[in-house]
Design a protein around this motif. Structure first.
Motif, mmCIF file in Angstrom:
data_model
loop_
_atom_site.group_PDB
_atom_site.id
_atom_site.type_symbol
_atom_site.label_atom_id
_atom_site.label_comp_id
_atom_site.label_asym_id
_atom_site.label_seq_id
_atom_site.Cartn_x
_atom_site.Cartn_y
_atom_site.Cartn_z
ATOM 1 N N ALA A 60 0.818 -1.216 0.000
ATOM 2 C CA ALA A 60 0.000 0.000 0.000
ATOM 3 C C ALA A 60 0.850 1.264 0.000
ATOM 4 N N VAL A 61 1.964 1.235 0.725
ATOM 5 C CA VAL A 61 2.783 2.443 0.875
ATOM 6 C C VAL A 61 3.707 2.666 -0.320
ATOM 7 N N GLY A 121 4.610 1.656 -9.902
ATOM 8 C CA GLY A 121 3.719 1.486 -11.046
ATOM 9 C C GLY A 121 2.440 0.743 -10.774
ATOM 10 N N ALA A 122 2.217 0.294 -9.542
ATOM 11 C CA ALA A 122 1.028 -0.494 -9.227
ATOM 12 C C ALA A 122 -0.222 0.377 -9.171
ATOM 13 N N ASP A 123 -1.301 -0.109 -9.782
ATOM 14 C CA ASP A 123 -2.596 0.553 -9.629
ATOM 15 C C ASP A 123 -3.325 -0.060 -8.436
ATOM 16 N N THR A 124 -4.561 0.387 -8.204
ATOM 17 C CA THR A 124 -5.299 -0.061 -7.019
ATOM 18 C C THR A 124 -5.500 -1.572 -7.003
ATOM 19 N N LEU A 171 -1.010 -7.604 -4.566
ATOM 20 C CA LEU A 171 0.290 -7.690 -3.896
ATOM 21 C C LEU A 171 0.115 -7.890 -2.393
ATOM 22 N N GLU A 172 -0.865 -7.216 -1.815
ATOM 23 C CA GLU A 172 -1.126 -7.402 -0.388
ATOM 24 C C GLU A 172 -1.498 -8.855 -0.091
ATOM 25 N N GLU A 173 -2.318 -9.442 -0.941
ATOM 26 C CA GLU A 173 -2.704 -10.846 -0.755
ATOM 27 C C GLU A 173 -1.487 -11.764 -0.873
#
Length: 362
Positions: A194-195, A201-204, A210-212
């Motif tokens: 998230a940070v 380059g990551a979108d929402t 990525l968090e998963e």
């Protein structure tokens, strides 16, 4: 008022020697993507010298890009260039330093898995791997080093260190080598995506994926890195290495300041000029400016700290709350020279001396 008096007395004492020179320690970080720490230091020093101050240059780093070059001043030794796997699988040439006594190696994640090696977009943010960093660590182990300092700033990755772990294990592990990760932030493992992933380059949607993935990895590691400060550096690389190999997570700037002898360099100086590319809310988490401020607080008597930065997101009040005496924005070499010149005039001028005389008059 007493702190101000001591500060001005330090300025007067520094100018009271036989050479009548005011010494100023110039100790900046690099301005990421524009100027190396050595260029920033040399430019500010040029401005100081032009108005009669004596600069003492000490380029710094906090575990990010440039850490290897900065620490080479302390450890000397040889830089080794090694073909490794880049963040997206294509070959790149990484590098590591082996100290003159061959006991310490310095590895820079950015040289193998750095953001500068990719075009940031959602796909690269997801695919980027730390495998090449693991290959560099393995090469450092093979060199015979007893201790590896791994700088983890500037990565393109958010894989939780999975690629590096796999590579290190394939090469036989760390043996008896001690791994110390030089961290530039205190973010925990579960917040890494998230940070920092949006900067890569990551979108929402990609951030959520990525968090998963990080959560799944955390559950499979020998110990859980979630909730532990500094485990989120380089997209969780620091946490993965901590969990799998027992790596020690250290403040990068504190390690660098100690290795370079910052306290001794600052002792005869009237002030310190530090800096980094951007002054913002992350500065206090372990960046160069925060480390310099803390070191100067521990010095005998207050040592004023001025910052020269490429840009600032903090108000004057917020910068003052950090402990900075001033903030100057300068992005080009000419502007850095001029910043040094203006700060030199301020330190050499009579305004503070007059204030000191007034404050001590019966």
């Amino acid at each position: 008022m007493e702190d101000h008096r001591r500060s001005v007395r330090r300025l007067m004492d520094a100018a009271a020697g036989a050479d009548r020179v005011v010494r100023v320690l110039v100790a900046p970080d690099s301005f990421k993507g524009t100027h190396g720490a050595d260029v920033v230091a040399a430019s500010v020093a040029s401005g100081l010298r032009s108005v009669g101050a004596e600069p003492v240059r000490l380029p710094l780093a906090d575990g990010g890009e440039g850490t290897l070059d900065v620490l080479r001043r302390a450890f000397r030794g040889a830089v080794h260039h090694v073909p490794v796997t880049g963040p997206l699988g294509t070959p790149v040439v990484g590098r590591f330093l082996v100290s003159e006594d061959r006991r310490t190696a310095v590895v820079e994640t950015a040289s193998a898995s750095g953001l500068s090696l990719v075009v940031p977009d959602p796909r690269s943010a997801w695919d980027a791997s730390t495998r090449g960093t693991g290959e560099l660590v393995a090469a450092a182990v093979a060199s015979g080093a007893e201790r590896i300092l791994l700088g983890v700033g500037g990565s393109a990755t958010t894989d939780g260190g999975a690629g590096a772990i796999e590579s290190i294990l394939e090469h036989g592990g760390l043996g008896g080598c001690r791994l110390e990760v030089l961290c530039d932030v205190t973010t925990p493992f579960e917040q890494a995506a998230a940070v920092y992933a949006p900067q890569k380059g990551a979108d929402t949607v990609t951030v959520a994926r990525l968090e998963e993935r990080l959560a799944s990895l955390a559950g499979r590691l020998p110990r859980d890195p979630r909730g532990v400060p500094r485990t989120g550096c380089a997209g969780g690389l620091s946490g993965g290495l901590w969990a799998r190999f027992g790596a020690e997570l250290r403040s990068g700037i504190e390690v660098v300041l100690d290795a370079l002898g910052f306290a001794a360099a600052a002792r005869p100086c009237a002030a310190v000029i530090t800096g980094e590319g951007r002054l913002d809310g992350q500065t206090r988490e372990g960046k160069v400016i925060a480390g310099v401020l803390e070191a100067c607080r521990r010095a005998e008597g207050p040592l004023p700290v001025h910052a020269v930065v490429g840009q600032t997101r903090l108000s004057a009040a917020e910068a003052g709350a950090l402990g900075l005496s001033s903030v100057t924005v300068a992005s080009t070499v000419d502007e850095l020279v001029e910043a040094g010149r203006r700060l030199g005039r301020r330190l050499l001028g009579e305004q503070d001396l007059a204030a000191w005389a007034t404050s001590t008059r019966p």
